[in-house]
Design a protein around this motif. Structure first.
Motif, short mmCIF file in Angstrom:
data_model
loop_
_atom_site.label_atom_id
_atom_site.label_comp_id
_atom_site.label_asym_id
_atom_site.label_seq_id
_atom_site.Cartn_x
_atom_site.Cartn_y
_atom_site.Cartn_z
N LEU A 5 3.33 -3.35 -1.19
CA LEU A 5 2.60 -2.58 -0.19
C LEU A 5 3.40 -1.35 0.21
CD1 LEU A 5 0.18 -2.55 1.81
CD2 LEU A 5 1.67 -3.79 3.39
N THR A 6 2.75 -0.19 0.25
CA THR A 6 3.45 1.01 0.70
C THR A 6 2.91 1.50 2.03
OG1 THR A 6 2.04 2.57 -0.51
CG2 THR A 6 3.99 1.75 -1.66
N THR A 7 1.63 1.81 2.11
CA THR A 7 1.08 2.41 3.32
C THR A 7 -0.32 1.88 3.59
OG1 THR A 7 2.29 4.45 2.87
CG2 THR A 7 0.50 4.60 4.46
N VAL A 74 -7.53 1.90 3.76
CA VAL A 74 -7.17 1.80 2.35
C VAL A 74 -5.73 1.30 2.29
CG1 VAL A 74 -6.83 3.03 0.17
CG2 VAL A 74 -8.68 3.73 1.73
N THR A 75 -5.51 0.19 1.63
CA THR A 75 -4.16 -0.33 1.45
C THR A 75 -3.64 0.16 0.12
OG1 THR A 75 -4.69 -2.29 2.76
CG2 THR A 75 -2.74 -2.41 1.33
N TYR A 76 -2.47 0.80 0.15
CA TYR A 76 -1.87 1.34 -1.07
C TYR A 76 -0.77 0.42 -1.57
CZ TYR A 76 -4.27 5.69 -0.09
OH TYR A 76 -5.24 6.63 0.14
N TRP A 77 -0.75 0.22 -2.87
CA TRP A 77 0.29 -0.55 -3.54
C TRP A 77 1.14 0.41 -4.36
CZ3 TRP A 77 1.04 -5.61 -2.58
CH2 TRP A 77 0.02 -6.27 -1.90
N VAL A 108 2.36 10.45 -4.00
CA VAL A 108 1.10 10.70 -4.70
C VAL A 108 0.20 9.49 -4.45
CG1 VAL A 108 0.00 11.13 -6.92
CG2 VAL A 108 2.31 12.01 -6.50
N THR A 109 -1.08 9.74 -4.10
CA THR A 109 -2.01 8.65 -3.85
C THR A 109 -3.25 8.78 -4.71
OG1 THR A 109 -3.21 9.77 -2.07
CG2 THR A 109 -1.29 8.45 -1.43
N ALA A 110 -3.92 7.65 -4.92
CA ALA A 110 -5.23 7.60 -5.56
C ALA A 110 -5.86 6.27 -5.15
CB ALA A 110 -5.11 7.67 -7.08
N SER A 111 -7.18 6.17 -5.29
CA SER A 111 -7.82 4.90 -5.00
C SER A 111 -9.06 4.73 -5.87
CB SER A 111 -8.19 4.78 -3.52
OG SER A 111 -9.02 5.84 -3.11
N VAL A 112 -9.41 3.47 -6.07
CA VAL A 112 -10.58 3.11 -6.87
C VAL A 112 -11.39 2.08 -6.09
CG1 VAL A 112 -9.41 3.52 -9.08
CG2 VAL A 112 -9.38 1.23 -8.07
N VAL A 113 -12.63 1.91 -6.50
CA VAL A 113 -13.44 0.81 -6.00
C VAL A 113 -13.49 -0.22 -7.13
CG1 VAL A 113 -15.71 0.10 -5.16
CG2 VAL A 113 -14.79 2.35 -4.55
N GLY A 121 -5.98 0.98 -3.30
CA GLY A 121 -5.18 2.19 -3.35
C GLY A 121 -3.90 1.97 -4.14
N VAL A 122 -3.52 2.98 -4.91
CA VAL A 122 -2.23 2.98 -5.61
C VAL A 122 -1.48 4.23 -5.18
CG1 VAL A 122 -2.95 1.58 -7.58
CG2 VAL A 122 -3.26 4.05 -7.66
N MET A 123 -0.17 4.10 -5.12
CA MET A 123 0.64 5.19 -4.57
C MET A 123 2.03 5.19 -5.18
SD MET A 123 1.60 5.68 -0.57
CE MET A 123 2.02 7.27 0.06
N TYR A 124 2.51 6.36 -5.53
CA TYR A 124 3.93 6.52 -5.80
C TYR A 124 4.51 6.95 -4.46
CZ TYR A 124 8.43 7.95 -7.44
OH TYR A 124 9.79 8.05 -7.60
#
Length: 140
Positions: A5-7, A74-77, A108-113, A121-124
């Motif tokens: 988990l990041t943010t 949105v939870t980012y990993w 850097v962030t992005a997200s998908v359904v 969410g995915v994040m560097y």
């Protein structure tokens, strides 16, 4: 692929009021504030033993209109390569929610359904890596 988990991001029409409220709830002030046109557009708290991040973002920057019911988080990993992770998720049947966007150096962030209607969410996140490197590892 998912490393941790990041943010967690929440949206608010009044970021200043939300920052005050979460400051009270968490017992800490935001460590980072990004103003746009003089008012906070984003604030971030570090929470817990691993300093996980809770961000409050001005609603006008939400990637899609906010529903009339509760939602919007949105939870980012953390991933090592957002573009590769995003493309892999698409290839596995997810649909684009928000294409990769650089948010600043090291972020850097992005997200998908996903196929079930959930936002992933995915994040560097350089902070995640900094915390990981500073955490003692068990000796084998």
């Amino acid at each position: 692929m998912l490393r941790g988990l990041t943010t967690v991001s929440f949206f608010a029409d009044d970021v200043t009021a939300a920052a005050r409220w979460y400051g009270e709830v968490l017992g800490v002030e935001p460590y980072f504030t990004r103003p746009i046109e003089g008012t906070p557009a984003y604030v971030e708290f570090r929470v817990g033993d691993y300093q996980h991040e809770l961000g409050i973002i001005d609603s006008r920057f939400a990637p899609h209109p906010r529903p009339g019911t509760a939602g919007g988080a949105v939870t980012y990993w953390h991933v090592d390569d957002v573009e590769t992770a995003f493309e892999r998720l698409l290839s596995l049947g997810a649909t684009a929610h928000e294409k990769p966007i650089e948010r600043g150096p090291g972020f850097v962030t992005a997200s998908v359904v996903d196929p079930f209607g959930n936002v992933l969410g995915v994040m560097y996140n350089q902070h995640y890596l900094d915390v990981l490197c500073s955490t003692p590892r068990p000796v084998a």
